[in-house]
Design a protein around this motif. Structure first.
Motif, PDB file in Angstrom:
ATOM      1  N   ARG A  71       0.869  -1.190   0.000  1.00 20.26           N
ATOM      2  CA  ARG A  71       0.000   0.000   0.000  1.00 20.26           C
ATOM      3  C   ARG A  71       0.894   1.224   0.000  1.00 20.26           C
ATOM      4  NH1 ARG A  71      -2.665   2.631   4.702  1.00 20.26           N
ATOM      5  NH2 ARG A  71      -2.099   0.771   5.872  1.00 20.26           N
ATOM      6  N   CYS A  88      -5.759   5.684  -1.006  1.00 23.90           N
ATOM      7  CA  CYS A  88      -4.397   5.217  -1.232  1.00 23.90           C
ATOM      8  C   CYS A  88      -4.360   4.211  -2.393  1.00 23.90           C
ATOM      9  CB  CYS A  88      -3.867   4.569   0.046  1.00 23.90           C
ATOM     10  SG  CYS A  88      -4.947   3.296   0.706  1.00 23.90           S
ATOM     11  N   VAL A  90      -3.419   0.413  -3.436  1.00 23.69           N
ATOM     12  CA  VAL A  90      -3.240  -0.910  -2.833  1.00 23.69           C
ATOM     13  C   VAL A  90      -3.113  -1.937  -3.949  1.00 23.69           C
ATOM     14  CG1 VAL A  90      -4.244  -2.676  -1.318  1.00 23.69           C
ATOM     15  CG2 VAL A  90      -4.666  -0.257  -0.858  1.00 23.69           C
TER      16      VAL A  90
END
Length: 123
Positions: A71, A88, A90
């Motif tokens: 991540r 974010c 991932v």
């Protein structure tokens, strides 16, 4: 992170994402192993939800394995100008050799091992 200076190329990956630093992390290969290093990001680089370094500090190179979850960044609330949440990046890493065989998975006794269900909440 996407910027006017850095363009996508065969040697890098560029994401248009507000939670990433301009230089977030670096992958490397050495002695037949694959590594990930946080290059001093603000919102972190993670392997299986373990943060590699403190904000703004570079990490040591950490070996990655096939099936690890990486991540880049942390989800953050945006101000009223942008609204919502900035998410974010991932990804589950799958590493293959040139002959098509998959690189080994992380051992269960490794400090960065975490059951995939604990990371994703699914599967």
């Amino acid at each position: 992170r996407s910027s006017t200076e850095e363009k996508p190329d065969t040697y890098n990956a560029v994401f248009d994402c507000r939670v990433l630093s301009k230089s977030q992390a670096a992958f490397s290969l050495g002695d037949g192993n694959f590594y990930l290093k946080d290059t001093g990001s603000s919102n972190g680089t993670f392997i299986n939800n373990f943060r590699l370094s403190q904000p703004g500090k570079q990490s040591e190179e950490t070996q990655i394995y096939s099936q690890d979850i990486i991540r880049f960044g942390s989800q953050v609330e945006m101000d009223k100008t942008y609204g919502g949440k900035a998410k974010c990046i991932v990804a589950r890493i799958q590493i293959y050799f040139a002959d098509g065989t998959e690189f080994v998975e992380r051992a269960v006794n490794d400090k960065f091992f975490r059951c995939k269900e604990d990371i994703c909440g699914q599967e």
